[in-house]
Every structure is written in C-alpha cells, then in structure tokens.
Enzyme design. Structure first.
Site, PDB file in Angstrom:
ATOM      1  N   TYR A   1     -18.653 -12.158 -15.744  1.00 45.96           N
ATOM      2  CA  TYR A   1     -18.259 -12.302 -17.150  1.00 45.96           C
ATOM      3  C   TYR A   1     -17.321 -13.494 -17.371  1.00 45.96           C
ATOM      4  O   TYR A   1     -17.400 -14.165 -18.403  1.00 45.96           O
ATOM      5  CB  TYR A   1     -17.669 -10.991 -17.676  1.00 45.96           C
ATOM      6  CG  TYR A   1     -18.770 -10.006 -17.989  1.00 45.96           C
ATOM      7  CD1 TYR A   1     -19.105  -8.996 -17.109  1.00 45.96           C
ATOM      8  CD2 TYR A   1     -19.519 -10.151 -19.156  1.00 45.96           C
ATOM      9  CE1 TYR A   1     -20.159  -8.137 -17.374  1.00 45.96           C
ATOM     10  CE2 TYR A   1     -20.574  -9.305 -19.435  1.00 45.96           C
ATOM     11  CZ  TYR A   1     -20.896  -8.291 -18.537  1.00 45.96           C
ATOM     12  OH  TYR A   1     -21.960  -7.469 -18.817  1.00 45.96           O
TER      13      TYR A   1
ATOM     14  N   CYS B   1      -1.589   0.854 -19.874  1.00 45.69           N
ATOM     15  CA  CYS B   1      -1.631   1.884 -18.826  1.00 45.69           C
ATOM     16  C   CYS B   1      -1.884   1.305 -17.438  1.00 45.69           C
ATOM     17  O   CYS B   1      -2.066   2.068 -16.485  1.00 45.69           O
ATOM     18  CB  CYS B   1      -2.708   2.911 -19.169  1.00 45.69           C
ATOM     19  SG  CYS B   1      -4.374   2.284 -18.869  1.00 45.69           S
TER      20      CYS B   1
ATOM     21  N   HIS C   1     -23.839  -5.755 -29.440  1.00 51.99           N
ATOM     22  CA  HIS C   1     -23.493  -5.513 -28.030  1.00 51.99           C
ATOM     23  C   HIS C   1     -22.113  -6.027 -27.663  1.00 51.99           C
ATOM     24  O   HIS C   1     -21.797  -6.239 -26.483  1.00 51.99           O
ATOM     25  CB  HIS C   1     -24.572  -6.129 -27.116  1.00 51.99           C
ATOM     26  CG  HIS C   1     -25.909  -5.491 -27.318  1.00 51.99           C
ATOM     27  ND1 HIS C   1     -27.090  -6.097 -26.959  1.00 51.99           N
ATOM     28  CD2 HIS C   1     -26.263  -4.299 -27.856  1.00 51.99           C
ATOM     29  CE1 HIS C   1     -28.107  -5.297 -27.279  1.00 51.99           C
ATOM     30  NE2 HIS C   1     -27.635  -4.204 -27.809  1.00 51.99           N
TER      31      HIS C   1
ATOM     32  N   ARG D   1     -19.531 -16.415 -17.738  1.00 53.91           N
ATOM     33  CA  ARG D   1     -20.180 -16.471 -19.052  1.00 53.91           C
ATOM     34  C   ARG D   1     -19.167 -16.800 -20.138  1.00 53.91           C
ATOM     35  O   ARG D   1     -19.491 -17.512 -21.091  1.00 53.91           O
ATOM     36  CB  ARG D   1     -20.907 -15.156 -19.320  1.00 53.91           C
ATOM     37  CG  ARG D   1     -22.097 -14.939 -18.387  1.00 53.91           C
ATOM     38  CD  ARG D   1     -22.685 -13.586 -18.526  1.00 53.91           C
ATOM     39  NE  ARG D   1     -23.201 -13.348 -19.868  1.00 53.91           N
ATOM     40  CZ  ARG D   1     -23.526 -12.125 -20.293  1.00 53.91           C
ATOM     41  NH1 ARG D   1     -23.357 -11.074 -19.493  1.00 53.91           N
ATOM     42  NH2 ARG D   1     -23.996 -11.946 -21.515  1.00 53.91           N
TER      43      ARG D   1
HETATM   44  C1  BV8 Z   1     -28.097   3.112 -24.943  1.00 54.21           C
HETATM   45  C2  BV8 Z   1     -24.205  -6.820 -23.518  1.00 54.21           C
HETATM   46  C3  BV8 Z   1     -27.730   5.465 -25.189  1.00 54.21           C
HETATM   47  C4  BV8 Z   1     -23.787  -6.974 -22.103  1.00 54.21           C
HETATM   48  C5  BV8 Z   1     -26.501  -5.944 -23.499  1.00 54.21           C
HETATM   49  C6  BV8 Z   1     -35.612   3.374 -25.006  1.00 54.21           C
HETATM   50  C7  BV8 Z   1     -36.625   2.898 -24.241  1.00 54.21           C
HETATM   51  C8  BV8 Z   1     -36.325   2.288 -22.997  1.00 54.21           C
HETATM   52  C9  BV8 Z   1     -35.011   2.132 -22.550  1.00 54.21           C
HETATM   53  C10 BV8 Z   1     -34.020   2.612 -23.318  1.00 54.21           C
HETATM   54  C11 BV8 Z   1     -34.314   3.243 -24.526  1.00 54.21           C
HETATM   55  N1  BV8 Z   1     -33.143   3.604 -25.064  1.00 54.21           N
HETATM   56  C12 BV8 Z   1     -32.122   3.232 -24.216  1.00 54.21           C
HETATM   57  C13 BV8 Z   1     -32.644   2.637 -23.152  1.00 54.21           C
HETATM   58  C14 BV8 Z   1     -31.887   2.084 -22.069  1.00 54.21           C
HETATM   59  C15 BV8 Z   1     -31.417   0.639 -22.327  1.00 54.21           C
HETATM   60  C16 BV8 Z   1     -32.560  -0.320 -22.535  1.00 54.21           C
HETATM   61  O1  BV8 Z   1     -32.940  -0.676 -23.635  1.00 54.21           O
HETATM   62  N2  BV8 Z   1     -33.073  -0.795 -21.398  1.00 54.21           N
HETATM   63  C17 BV8 Z   1     -34.150  -1.824 -21.472  1.00 54.21           C
HETATM   64  C18 BV8 Z   1     -33.836  -2.863 -20.401  1.00 54.21           C
HETATM   65  C19 BV8 Z   1     -35.486  -1.206 -21.296  1.00 54.21           C
HETATM   66  N3  BV8 Z   1     -30.542   0.588 -23.497  1.00 54.21           N
HETATM   67  C20 BV8 Z   1     -29.234   0.848 -23.297  1.00 54.21           C
HETATM   68  O2  BV8 Z   1     -28.758   1.176 -22.234  1.00 54.21           O
HETATM   69  C21 BV8 Z   1     -28.361   0.767 -24.525  1.00 54.21           C
HETATM   70  N4  BV8 Z   1     -27.542   1.943 -24.615  1.00 54.21           N
HETATM   71  O3  BV8 Z   1     -29.261   3.216 -25.208  1.00 54.21           O
HETATM   72  O4  BV8 Z   1     -27.193   4.152 -24.942  1.00 54.21           O
HETATM   73  C22 BV8 Z   1     -28.382   5.861 -23.991  1.00 54.21           C
HETATM   74  C23 BV8 Z   1     -27.665   5.785 -22.829  1.00 54.21           C
HETATM   75  C24 BV8 Z   1     -28.328   6.181 -21.683  1.00 54.21           C
HETATM   76  C25 BV8 Z   1     -29.691   6.532 -21.674  1.00 54.21           C
HETATM   77  C26 BV8 Z   1     -30.358   6.607 -22.883  1.00 54.21           C
HETATM   78  C27 BV8 Z   1     -29.710   6.256 -24.059  1.00 54.21           C
HETATM   79  C28 BV8 Z   1     -27.373  -0.428 -24.418  1.00 54.21           C
HETATM   80  C29 BV8 Z   1     -28.121  -1.707 -24.430  1.00 54.21           C
HETATM   81  C30 BV8 Z   1     -27.128  -2.892 -24.516  1.00 54.21           C
HETATM   82  C31 BV8 Z   1     -26.904  -3.527 -23.174  1.00 54.21           C
HETATM   83  N5  BV8 Z   1     -26.054  -4.711 -23.293  1.00 54.21           N
HETATM   84  N6  BV8 Z   1     -25.664  -7.016 -23.645  1.00 54.21           N
HETATM   85  C32 BV8 Z   1     -23.991  -8.388 -21.586  1.00 54.21           C
HETATM   86  O5  BV8 Z   1     -24.453  -9.252 -22.351  1.00 54.21           O
HETATM   87  O6  BV8 Z   1     -23.663  -8.603 -20.424  1.00 54.21           O
HETATM   88  S1  BV8 Z   1     -28.204  -6.193 -23.593  1.00 54.21           S
HETATM   89  C33 BV8 Z   1     -28.437  -7.914 -23.335  1.00 54.21           C
HETATM   90  O7  BV8 Z   1     -29.742  -8.040 -22.837  1.00 54.21           O
HETATM   91  C34 BV8 Z   1     -28.405  -8.770 -24.572  1.00 54.21           C
HETATM   92  O8  BV8 Z   1     -27.384  -8.393 -25.464  1.00 54.21           O
HETATM   93  C35 BV8 Z   1     -29.806  -8.545 -25.141  1.00 54.21           C
HETATM   94  O9  BV8 Z   1     -29.854  -7.354 -25.877  1.00 54.21           O
HETATM   95  C36 BV8 Z   1     -30.629  -8.382 -23.883  1.00 54.21           C
HETATM   96  C37 BV8 Z   1     -31.310  -9.666 -23.526  1.00 54.21           C
HETATM   97  O10 BV8 Z   1     -32.424  -9.751 -24.364  1.00 54.21           O
HETATM   98  P1  BV8 Z   1     -32.665 -11.085 -25.244  1.00 54.21           P
HETATM   99  O11 BV8 Z   1     -31.446 -11.419 -26.004  1.00 54.21           O
HETATM  100  O12 BV8 Z   1     -33.914 -10.867 -25.969  1.00 54.21           O
HETATM  101  O13 BV8 Z   1     -32.799 -12.241 -24.136  1.00 54.21           O
HETATM  102  P2  BV8 Z   1     -33.975 -12.474 -23.079  1.00 54.21           P
HETATM  103  O14 BV8 Z   1     -33.417 -13.414 -22.094  1.00 54.21           O
HETATM  104  O15 BV8 Z   1     -34.543 -11.183 -22.627  1.00 54.21           O
HETATM  105  O16 BV8 Z   1     -35.103 -13.210 -23.942  1.00 54.21           O
HETATM  106  C38 BV8 Z   1     -34.812 -14.476 -24.490  1.00 54.21           C
HETATM  107  C39 BV8 Z   1     -35.875 -14.705 -25.544  1.00 54.21           C
HETATM  108  O17 BV8 Z   1     -35.614 -15.949 -26.167  1.00 54.21           O
HETATM  109  C40 BV8 Z   1     -37.280 -14.779 -24.955  1.00 54.21           C
HETATM  110  O18 BV8 Z   1     -38.164 -14.119 -25.836  1.00 54.21           O
HETATM  111  C41 BV8 Z   1     -37.565 -16.293 -24.927  1.00 54.21           C
HETATM  112  O19 BV8 Z   1     -38.936 -16.549 -25.092  1.00 54.21           O
HETATM  113  C42 BV8 Z   1     -36.776 -16.761 -26.137  1.00 54.21           C
HETATM  114  N7  BV8 Z   1     -36.289 -18.141 -26.098  1.00 54.21           N
HETATM  115  C43 BV8 Z   1     -35.828 -18.835 -25.021  1.00 54.21           C
HETATM  116  N8  BV8 Z   1     -35.405 -20.080 -25.416  1.00 54.21           N
HETATM  117  C44 BV8 Z   1     -35.575 -20.128 -26.776  1.00 54.21           C
HETATM  118  C45 BV8 Z   1     -36.147 -18.896 -27.214  1.00 54.21           C
HETATM  119  N9  BV8 Z   1     -36.437 -18.636 -28.501  1.00 54.21           N
HETATM  120  C46 BV8 Z   1     -36.167 -19.639 -29.410  1.00 54.21           C
HETATM  121  N10 BV8 Z   1     -35.611 -20.843 -29.060  1.00 54.21           N
HETATM  122  C47 BV8 Z   1     -35.313 -21.126 -27.773  1.00 54.21           C
HETATM  123  N11 BV8 Z   1     -34.792 -22.327 -27.459  1.00 54.21           N
HETATM  124 ZN    ZN Z   2      -5.125   1.127 -20.747  1.00 59.97          ZN
END
Ligand code: BV8
Ligand code: ZN
Length: 298
Positions: A71, A192, A125, A74
C-alpha cells in the site's frame, strides 16, 4: 448489436436528454493514463503476489509489513500521478449536470484531485490516504494523510526510479528479497497503539452500509438515462451490480474501455473502444465543452 464507436450517435442521445439522470461506475482503467497499473495489468501481480490476495485482512494479519509495503508503494505512485483528462471530464460533467453521480472503485484519490464535487462522487472501496485502526473496537480514523514515506520503515516504497536502470525497482523485483519490517516499526494507532491499516475495503469485507444506502436512495429517485462503465472489468461485487441496477431503471449502458465485450451489451447500449482519457472528453464534449490546454474543462 450494440452501437460501437459511434460518437455522433452518442452525442445525439446525450443532448436529447439535457435534464436526465446519469450514473457512472469507474475502475482502474480510468487512472491508467495517469500511469497507475490496473489490477489486471501485469497479471494482477505485485512481486508475484496476487494483488487481490494481498488486499485481504488475512494477508494483513499474516504479514502486515508486506501488505503495508504494497500500500505504501501504491500511495507513492498515486501521489506522483496526476489526474488525467478522463478524471477532469467526469468532474466537469458533475459541475454541468447536478443529476450525475460517479461511483469509483479506485482508491487513488485522482478523481478528488481533479476537483470532482464530493457530493457527486462515491468511493466504493475507500481511499489510500485514509488510515484507520486495525483494532475493531477502536474508532480511530485519519483522512488525507499523504505522508510519504508514512513511517521510516516504509521508505523503500517511496522510490520511483531504480538505482540500476537495467533492473526493476527492488521493491517490485520479486528476485530481491524484501526486508522484514517488525510490527513495532509499522504505522501505529495514536489512540490504542494497535496497528493502523489503509482505509480501503478489503476482499471479504463489507462496503460501508451508509454509503450503500445513499446510493440506493439515489437510484430509487427516478429513471436513469445512461450509466457510463469506465475502465472496469466489472468483476468485483457488489460494485459490478450497479450496471444492472441502472439498466433496470431504464439506463442505456455506455462502456468506455480498451476492450469492449459486445456480447454483454444490448442493442440500445454503446461501446467505445480505447483510452478513457481520450474518449471521455470527446463523448462529453456537447455538455462540458472542449479540453483546455491544461487538460481541464470550464
Ligand atoms: C463483500 C480496495 C460481503 C482495495 C477492492 C458475488 C459473486 C462473486 C464474488 C463475490 C460476490 N459477492 C462478494 C464476493 C466476493 C468479492 C468479489 O467480488 N470477488 C471477485 C474477485 C469475484 N467481493 C468482496 O469481497 C467485497 N466485499 O462482498 O463483502 C461479503 C463478504 C464475504 C463474502 C461474501 C460477501 C469487497 C470488494 C472490494 C475489494 N476491494 N479495492 C485495494 O484497492 O487494494 S477491489 C479492487 O479490485 C478495485 O477497487 C476494483 O474494484 C477491482 C479491480 O477491478 P477494476 O477496477 O475493474 O480493474 P481491473 O484491473 O480488473 O480492470 C481494468 C479494466 O480497465 C479492464 O477492463 C481494462 O480493459 C480496462 N482498461 C485498461 N486500461 C484502460 C482501460 N479502460 C480505459 N482506458 C484505459 N486506458
Ligand atoms: Zn486504535
């Protein structure tokens, strides 16, 4: 077949509904032109660690030094980066269209630095520059902490140019072993003395309930004309669900991405293939005007 790369058609649509409600869901691709790696870019790896695995409470419990270096790196990259014309275009749209709400998954603070009105921006997020206590019973939270390095032990993360240009930065070079940082030298809570953690939502953690409530209130205020899906693979939930939520309220989907999966779009939807920093200013021109030399808008 969706409408692909047809800017005049999109302008005609955008200008016929001057008072309509607009939503946007943004991801890492929005900040790609600012030089920040996406999650999927580089295979989603940081030093051979799957970034989504590092972004978990389990990883932090197991090795808080490693996760803090991830982090801190980043934070440093995001501080060095600048908002790009896509961030500025969305901020300008918000100034022109009060009924525009922008949901970002990004934690890099670049939309905020582009002057996006806070009342029309929701950081689903969290934010790299928010710190909170890892002890659940402690309420300590600090916003806008841009110290870099955050603490002396994290200084290795505040280096951008490698000493030896032929090698990657030692910090991201998996061949260079990481110095183990004892927890005592990591950011500590002033209340804390427990460990501080980045104010981001980790995988497996719930999003902020009040925030989700606010968004549903906005969604339920009436029909939505369009949802921009900008630079996101829409694979992470519940964020990805907002595309369907908007479509269910009448919105046409407008994907702006370097890759557009046409099969996911309907005949009324739009797809624009390319860099968000180039496309968004053009797509929004009828509403926000043309880009000024410094990449901003009126
Ligand atoms: C939760 C902060 C309750 C931290 C992030 C339902 C189905 C399946 C799974 C789940 C579900 N519900 C919950 C889950 C689990 C999980 C989840 O979704 N897993 C996924 C992987 C399947 N969700 C969670 O855990 C969420 N919490 O649901 O709590 C719960 C708890 C337990 C169990 C059940 C329910 C919390 C999710 C948040 C996590 N934190 N970020 C950090 O940043 O370090 S997520 C993080 O990853 C980002 O914030 C973002 O959301 C994600 C990355 O995705 P993108 O931003 O889309 O980036 P990526 O690189 O993937 O893609 C880039 C895109 O840009 C591409 O399409 C590319 O083509 C395009 N691109 C590239 N260059 C360009 C461009 N486009 C235009 N111009 C360019 N130049
Ligand atoms: Zn504290």
């Amino acid at each position: 077949m969706p409408i692909i790369n047809d800017i005049p058609a999109f302008h005609a649509f955008l200008t016929t509904n001057p008072n309509s409600r607009i939503l946007a869901l943004c991801g890492a691709g929005l900040s790609a032109a600012s030089g920040l790696p996406t999650f999927r870019g580089a295979g989603g790896l940081w030093r051979n660690h799957d970034a989504t695995r590092l972004a978990t409470p389990e990883a932090f419990r197991a090795d808080p030094g490693l996760v803090w270096l991830f982090y801190a790196y980043r934070r440093h990259m995001a501080l060095e980066a600048k908002p790009n014309p896509a961030h500025h275009a969305l901020a300008a749209l918000a100034r022109q269209r009060r009924k525009f709400l922008c949901l970002t998954q990004n934690v890099d603070n670049l939309s905020q630095r582009a002057g996006h009105p806070p009342s029309q921006l929701r950081t689903l997020h969290g934010n790299l520059f928010t710190l909170k206590c890892f002890n659940r019973r402690c309420s300590h939270v600090e916003h806008n902490n841009t110290a870099d390095p955050l603490v002396p032990s994290l200084a290795p993360a505040s280096v951008t140019t490698p000493a030896d240009a032929t090698r990657p930065l030692p910090l991201v070079d998996a061949d260079v072993p990481l110095v183990h940082i004892p927890a005592s030298e990591l950011p500590r809570c002033p209340q804390c003395a427990s460990l501080l953690r980045p104010g981001v939502v980790w995988f497996g953690e719930q999003l902020d309930g009040a925030l989700l409530g606010e968004i549903y209130e906005w969604l339920d205020e009436g029909p939505i004309s369009v949802i921009f899906v900008v630079g996101t693979g829409a694979q992470v939930w519940p964020a990805a669900g907002y595309v369907q939520e908007a479509a269910a309220r009448g919105a046409r989907v407008c994907v702006v991405n370097t890759e557009v999966a046409e099969e996911t779009l309907g005949p009324e939807d739009f797809g624009f293939v390319g860099d968000a920093a180039v496309l968004l200013p053009r797509l929004l021109e009828p509403v926000i005007g043309s880009t000024k030399d410094d990449g901003t808008f009126e």
